[in-house]
Design an enzyme around this catalytic site. Sequence first.
Site, PDB file in Angstrom:
ATOM      1  N   CYS A 138      11.987  54.745 -14.192  1.00 10.47           N
ATOM      2  CA  CYS A 138      10.645  54.218 -14.447  1.00 10.47           C
ATOM      3  C   CYS A 138       9.627  54.911 -13.544  1.00 10.47           C
ATOM      4  CB  CYS A 138      10.607  52.707 -14.244  1.00 10.47           C
ATOM      5  SG  CYS A 138      11.116  52.132 -12.606  1.00 10.47           S
ATOM      6  N   HIS A 146      17.400  47.661 -10.410  1.00 17.45           N
ATOM      7  CA  HIS A 146      17.749  48.813 -11.226  1.00 17.45           C
ATOM      8  C   HIS A 146      18.871  49.609 -10.549  1.00 17.45           C
ATOM      9  CE1 HIS A 146      13.557  48.989 -13.394  1.00 17.45           C
ATOM     10  NE2 HIS A 146      14.175  47.831 -13.528  1.00 17.45           N
ATOM     11  N   GLU A 195      19.110  52.794  -9.724  1.00 16.65           N
ATOM     12  CA  GLU A 195      18.689  53.691  -8.648  1.00 16.65           C
ATOM     13  C   GLU A 195      18.431  52.928  -7.357  1.00 16.65           C
ATOM     14  OE1 GLU A 195      16.623  55.274 -12.474  1.00 16.65           O
ATOM     15  OE2 GLU A 195      17.394  53.364 -11.689  1.00 16.65           O
ATOM     16  N   ALA A 249      23.607  33.519 -34.910  1.00 26.00           N
ATOM     17  CA  ALA A 249      24.359  32.535 -35.688  1.00 26.00           C
ATOM     18  C   ALA A 249      23.451  31.671 -36.557  1.00 26.00           C
ATOM     19  CB  ALA A 249      25.171  31.654 -34.747  1.00 26.00           C
ATOM     20  N   ALA A 257      21.569  30.202 -40.018  1.00 31.06           N
ATOM     21  CA  ALA A 257      22.006  29.934 -41.388  1.00 31.06           C
ATOM     22  C   ALA A 257      21.539  31.090 -42.272  1.00 31.06           C
ATOM     23  CB  ALA A 257      21.410  28.626 -41.879  1.00 31.06           C
ATOM     24  N   CYS A 275      11.313  53.549  -9.726  1.00 29.78           N
ATOM     25  CA  CYS A 275      12.556  54.261  -9.417  1.00 29.78           C
ATOM     26  C   CYS A 275      12.307  55.749  -9.196  1.00 29.78           C
ATOM     27  CB  CYS A 275      13.575  54.037 -10.525  1.00 29.78           C
ATOM     28  SG  CYS A 275      14.267  52.369 -10.517  1.00 29.78           S
TER      29      CYS A 275
END
Length: 209
Positions: free
Chosen positions: A79, A54, A56, A168, A170, A89
């Site tokens: 967090c 992260h 931090e 992507a 169909a 963190c």
Amino acid sequence: MSGAADDAVFMRRAIDLALSRMGETWPNPAVGCVLVKDGVVLAEAATAPGGRPHAEEQAVPEAGEAVKGATAYVTLEPCGARSSGRKSCAHFLAEAGVERVVIAALDPSPFASGRGTERLRQAGLAVETGLLAEEAAVLCEGFLHRLETGRPMVRISEDGAGFDGRFAAAPRADLTTELNRLGEAGYTRLWTQAGELAEALREQGLLAE
């Protein structure tokens, strides 16, 4: 400059750092962290590619002993607990001796959801939230969308810059199932060009606009 003007400058820098990593950090959101003391930037970092470490966790060691008494500008609530069981963190910032944390956006995920700010305040840090929250919102919009729906967000883009990947499928495929599968794989924010697929997504309420 006033203190408020300084705060906005440093938070904008944190947002720019995170924007530069968008599309590289899934399944985690891109987060920026800038550590400042006496108007001087000590260290700065953004979430590493792949989502760890992260921001931090990178910025604090870089600042070294000077981090004691510093202000941390973070684009998303640190967090308060970790899915991996590692030190959060919020704990990391408090243990390092940071005195003040300015946060742009709060994180509703189970590992934050106010727990980060609560842990910081319990440790005696001054915490301010909401600075440039609207500017920072794009950084975690896909992460939050996946948290709420199980699917990555899909937007129209010409070149896909800052997205996790291109959608992507169909146009007549089971688009919800396809997106659920990609959500399980960790994708948070996908792009498609304007056209038949985008129209099919729009008709089914699966296109973010």
